[in-house]
Design an enzyme around this catalytic site. Structure first.
Site, PDB file in Angstrom:
ATOM      1  CD  GLU A   6      13.799  -5.861   5.874  1.00 21.62           C
ATOM      2  OE1 GLU A   6      14.911  -6.368   6.095  1.00 21.62           O
ATOM      3  OE2 GLU A   6      13.632  -4.760   5.311  1.00 21.62           O
ATOM      4  CE  LYS A  29       7.452  -8.055  -8.982  1.00 21.99           C
ATOM      5  NZ  LYS A  29       6.912  -6.660  -9.107  1.00 21.99           N
ATOM      6  CB  CYS A  55       8.404   0.248   6.215  1.00 23.43           C
ATOM      7  SG  CYS A  55      10.182   0.210   6.433  1.00 23.43           S
ATOM      8  CD  GLU A  74       2.228   0.244   6.133  1.00 26.86           C
ATOM      9  OE1 GLU A  74       1.792  -0.621   5.349  1.00 26.86           O
ATOM     10  OE2 GLU A  74       3.430   0.325   6.441  1.00 26.86           O
TER      11      GLU A  74
HETATM   12  P1  NAD Z   1       3.438  -4.568  -2.050  1.00 24.56           P
HETATM   13  O1  NAD Z   1       3.339  -5.639  -1.041  1.00 24.56           O
HETATM   14  O2  NAD Z   1       2.211  -4.139  -2.758  1.00 24.56           O
HETATM   15  O3  NAD Z   1       4.466  -4.981  -3.207  1.00 24.56           O
HETATM   16  C1  NAD Z   1       5.784  -5.336  -2.938  1.00 24.56           C
HETATM   17  C2  NAD Z   1       6.287  -6.246  -4.038  1.00 24.56           C
HETATM   18  O4  NAD Z   1       5.575  -7.479  -4.010  1.00 24.56           O
HETATM   19  C3  NAD Z   1       6.100  -5.686  -5.441  1.00 24.56           C
HETATM   20  O5  NAD Z   1       7.256  -5.977  -6.184  1.00 24.56           O
HETATM   21  C4  NAD Z   1       4.893  -6.452  -5.955  1.00 24.56           C
HETATM   22  O6  NAD Z   1       4.833  -6.562  -7.352  1.00 24.56           O
HETATM   23  C5  NAD Z   1       5.121  -7.812  -5.308  1.00 24.56           C
HETATM   24  N1  NAD Z   1       3.915  -8.644  -5.153  1.00 24.56           N
HETATM   25  C6  NAD Z   1       2.651  -8.221  -4.924  1.00 24.56           C
HETATM   26  N2  NAD Z   1       1.814  -9.293  -4.811  1.00 24.56           N
HETATM   27  C7  NAD Z   1       2.576 -10.404  -4.966  1.00 24.56           C
HETATM   28  C8  NAD Z   1       2.305 -11.809  -4.958  1.00 24.56           C
HETATM   29  N3  NAD Z   1       1.071 -12.275  -4.744  1.00 24.56           N
HETATM   30  N4  NAD Z   1       3.328 -12.673  -5.150  1.00 24.56           N
HETATM   31  C9  NAD Z   1       4.588 -12.209  -5.344  1.00 24.56           C
HETATM   32  N5  NAD Z   1       4.910 -10.891  -5.392  1.00 24.56           N
HETATM   33  C10 NAD Z   1       3.919  -9.988  -5.187  1.00 24.56           C
HETATM   34  O7  NAD Z   1       4.144  -3.347  -1.315  1.00 24.56           O
HETATM   35  P2  NAD Z   1       4.410  -1.896  -1.884  1.00 24.56           P
HETATM   36  O8  NAD Z   1       3.079  -1.220  -2.043  1.00 24.56           O
HETATM   37  O9  NAD Z   1       5.304  -2.001  -3.071  1.00 24.56           O
HETATM   38  O10 NAD Z   1       5.231  -1.233  -0.681  1.00 24.56           O
HETATM   39  C11 NAD Z   1       4.639  -0.609   0.407  1.00 24.56           C
HETATM   40  C12 NAD Z   1       4.559  -1.570   1.589  1.00 24.56           C
HETATM   41  O11 NAD Z   1       5.845  -2.075   1.877  1.00 24.56           O
HETATM   42  C13 NAD Z   1       4.102  -0.914   2.872  1.00 24.56           C
HETATM   43  O12 NAD Z   1       3.222  -1.772   3.540  1.00 24.56           O
HETATM   44  C14 NAD Z   1       5.385  -0.785   3.674  1.00 24.56           C
HETATM   45  O13 NAD Z   1       5.211  -0.716   5.059  1.00 24.56           O
HETATM   46  C15 NAD Z   1       6.107  -1.994   3.261  1.00 24.56           C
HETATM   47  N6  NAD Z   1       7.555  -1.830   3.501  1.00 24.56           N
HETATM   48  C16 NAD Z   1       8.121  -2.450   4.559  1.00 24.56           C
HETATM   49  C17 NAD Z   1       9.477  -2.276   4.832  1.00 24.56           C
HETATM   50  C18 NAD Z   1      10.148  -2.905   6.027  1.00 24.56           C
HETATM   51  O14 NAD Z   1      11.369  -2.856   6.111  1.00 24.56           O
HETATM   52  N7  NAD Z   1       9.414  -3.478   6.959  1.00 24.56           N
HETATM   53  C19 NAD Z   1      10.233  -1.490   3.986  1.00 24.56           C
HETATM   54  C20 NAD Z   1       9.620  -0.862   2.911  1.00 24.56           C
HETATM   55  C21 NAD Z   1       8.267  -1.049   2.664  1.00 24.56           C
HETATM   56  O1  6OD Z   2      17.498   0.757   6.397  1.00 19.11           O
HETATM   57  C1  6OD Z   2      17.126  -0.371   6.054  1.00 19.11           C
HETATM   58  O2  6OD Z   2      17.899  -1.335   5.987  1.00 19.11           O
HETATM   59  C2  6OD Z   2      15.719  -0.600   5.706  1.00 19.11           C
HETATM   60  N1  6OD Z   2      15.366  -1.872   5.430  1.00 19.11           N
HETATM   61  C3  6OD Z   2      14.878   0.452   5.666  1.00 19.11           C
HETATM   62  C4  6OD Z   2      13.512   0.338   5.392  1.00 19.11           C
HETATM   63  C5  6OD Z   2      12.792   1.433   5.093  1.00 19.11           C
HETATM   64  C6  6OD Z   2      11.403   1.322   4.856  1.00 19.11           C
HETATM   65  O3  6OD Z   2      10.757   2.075   4.208  1.00 19.11           O
END
Ligand code: NAD
Ligand code: 6OD
Length: 503
Positions: free
Chosen positions: A272, A196, A306, A407
């Site tokens: 993550e 998804k 992130c 964040e």
């Molecule tokens: P988000 O949590 O809003 O959405 C991520 C995904 O989850 C989307 O596909 C969304 O449709 C889905 N989703 C939302 N609510 C849901 C539910 N209740 N059940 C199932 N699926 C659901 O995140 P975003 O705004 O798309 O991305 C930004 C966030 O992601 C930031 O907090 C960022 O730090 C984090 N992030 C973390 C990493 C990491 O490696 N730690 C990497 C990239 C992004």
């Molecule tokens: O490099 C990766 O494997 C990874 N998960 C990066 C995440 C980036 C976050 O925005």
């Protein structure tokens, strides 16, 4: 056939060839949602609609999970590791062959600079498959020779088996990179997946369906369902009883919601999540490299990383020159043209821009001195519908200010001086998150000492986002659960069975 796949011919958006209709990919076929609902796909650099995304219903998600389950026992489940690895390597080759298509799709969905997508997102899409194909090809197993009372002994050995149907739920900041970071190891380990993608960035997940077709991946191994999160495709998938494990990248709050869904049926999770990552710059750092590295960490991908740096701690004796040079680096970034090497892209959506601008206002209310940025930049009138925002730097914030704790996920950072190593470590660790930290120093002993003292999953010294895909990747605290990367991914994507044979 090509027409059935894409429904309509391609459309030109910003000079790039991209599909007008973005379809679900279920059981080897591209499909509309069964209720006929669509939602807009928006180009963040213009604010204009570039296509329609076909939303999956609960019934569509159910069919995708069913197809994934059947595929586990079909040709895919019967393949040897060597056969599977050949197919996965072919996926990597095909992504590389179609790199321009992936690039166009990623730039259209995110508005990110072409050089970022072409150097980071798209090559990683291919290497995420190739690397995990290598990992499973050279997999060791553990064996123990066990003494028994009768003296005959027993042999214990382990076998790794796929977990089953894996749900892959992804965010919008590095759509192909983060999705394939999960799909690559999941498939290499013999699982099947239902992906998804983020509702904001559905294109590359759909395009990967064409790649799967092209390499002859059996139907049902890779499925994509489009839609939103709560009470929509995301939740339909993560709460589906036919899903054996859920791998999720996104916000910590969403992780909490998914964790509750995963509790039903005791499904395994790998998360993550968010971060509020610190950079610590000591007076003995190479200042040129530190400024360049920290500016990248704060502003790359418009701060929507992130791993990005939103808290910067600088030893007092170099505080002023460091801030001045960081400000100059921020001011050199230009919105507007995806081909410009100094281009800084838009934020992903107007909703996200409002959130980030809310923090820009809040910083001032919390006592910040604005060093640069703080608002919406001037752009060419033709691009004025884009979700542009200025890279922003604050000083003077108290450490407990909301903008130093929450964040933001935008191109902004607060800079605070420190006087001792202990103070720097205490400030850096004063967070509920724990994804990553960066340290800038030329003192080798200090580098090792401070790196070990950081409460994070990943600590970079004199660099940032330098990745070796064999290493453990994940967050401490509220930044995640579990580690992926290299053999660590096997812990999540396989079930380890121990076999004990009495001799
Ligand atoms: P988000 O949590 O809003 O959405 C991520 C995904 O989850 C989307 O596909 C969304 O449709 C889905 N989703 C939302 N609510 C849901 C539910 N209740 N059940 C199932 N699926 C659901 O995140 P975003 O705004 O798309 O991305 C930004 C966030 O992601 C930031 O907090 C960022 O730090 C984090 N992030 C973390 C990493 C990491 O490696 N730690 C990497 C990239 C992004
Ligand atoms: O490099 C990766 O494997 C990874 N998960 C990066 C995440 C980036 C976050 O925005």
């Amino acid at each position: 056939m090509e027409q059935a796949r894409r429904l309509e011919a391609t459309d030109a958006a910003g000079g790039l060839e991209i599909a007008r209709h973005i379809l679900n990919y279920i059981d080897g076929r591209f499909e509309k949602g069964s209720a006929g609902a669509t939602f807009a796909n928006i180009d963040p650099a213009s604010g204009l609609e570039t296509g329609r995304v076909h939303e999956a219903t609960r019934a569509d998600v159910d069919r995708a999970v069913g197809a994934a389950r059947r595929a586990l026992t079909g040709p895919w489940g019967k393949m040897t590791t060597a056969e599977r690895v050949r197919l996965i390597a072919a996926v990597a080759d095909e992504i590389e062959r179609r790199a321009e298509d992936f690039l166009a799709a990623e730039v259209a969905d995110t508005g990110k600079p072409r050089h970022v997508a072409s150097h980071i997102d798209i090559p990683r899409g291919a290497s995420n498959f190739r690397m995990f194909a290598d990992v499973v090809s050279t997999l060791p197993t553990e064996t123990f020779s066990t003494p028994t009372p009768d003296g005959a002994g027993a042999l214990n050995y382990s076998v790794r088996k796929p977990k089953g149907v894996v749900a892959v739920v992804c965010p919008w900041n590095f759509p192909l990179l983060l999705m394939t970071w999960k799909v690559g190891p999941a498939l290499a380990c013999g699982n099947t997946v239902v992906v998804k993608p983020s509702e904001e960035t559905p294109r590359t997940a759909a395009l990967l369906g064409e790649v799967m077709d092209a390499v002859g991946m059996p139907a049902g191994v890779y499925n994509v369902v489009h839609g939103f999160g709560p009470d929509a495709a995301g939740e339909f998938l993560t709460s589906h009883p036919g899903v054996d494990a859920i791998t999720f990248t996104g916000e910590t709050g969403t992780g909490e919601a998914i964790m509750k869904q995963a509790a039903v049926g005791v499904r395994d999770i790998s998360f993550e999540l968010g971060g509020k990552n610190p950079a610590v710059i000591f007076a003995d750092a190479d200042l040129d490299k530190a400024v360049e590295g920290v500016s990248r960490a704060a502003f790359l991908n418009t701060g929507q990383v992130c791993l990005g740096t939103e808290r910067i701690y600088v030893e007092r004796s170099i505080f002023e020159p460091f801030v001045a040079r960081l400000a100059a680096a921020a001011q050199a970034l230009r919105p507007g043209d995806v081909n410009d090497p100094q281009y800084v892209g838009p934020l992903i959506s107007e909703e996200h821009r409002q959130k980030v601008l809310g923090y820009y206002e809040r910083a001032l209310a919390e006592g910040a001195t604005l060093i640069t940025g703080g608002g919406i930049p001037q752009v060419d009138p033709a691009a004025s519908g884009g979700f542009w925002i200025e890279p922003t730097i604050w000083t003077g914030l108290p450490h407990d200010a909301a903008v130093m704790r929450e964040e933001i996920f935008g191109p902004c950072c607060g800079v605070i001086p420190f006087d001792s190593e202990d103070e720097a470590v205490a400030l850096a660790n004063d967070t509920s998150y724990g994804l990553c930290a960066t340290i800038w120093t030329q003192n080798l002993s200090r580098a090792h000492r401070v790196a070990a003292a950081m409460s994070v999953g990943i600590c970079w010294v004199n660099c940032w986002f330098l990745r070796d895909l064999r290493t453990a990747f994940g967050g401490a605290g509220q930044s995640g659960i579990g580690r992926e990367g290299g053999q660590h991914s096997l812990e999540f994507y396989t079930e380890l069975e121990n076999i004990c044979v009495k001799v």
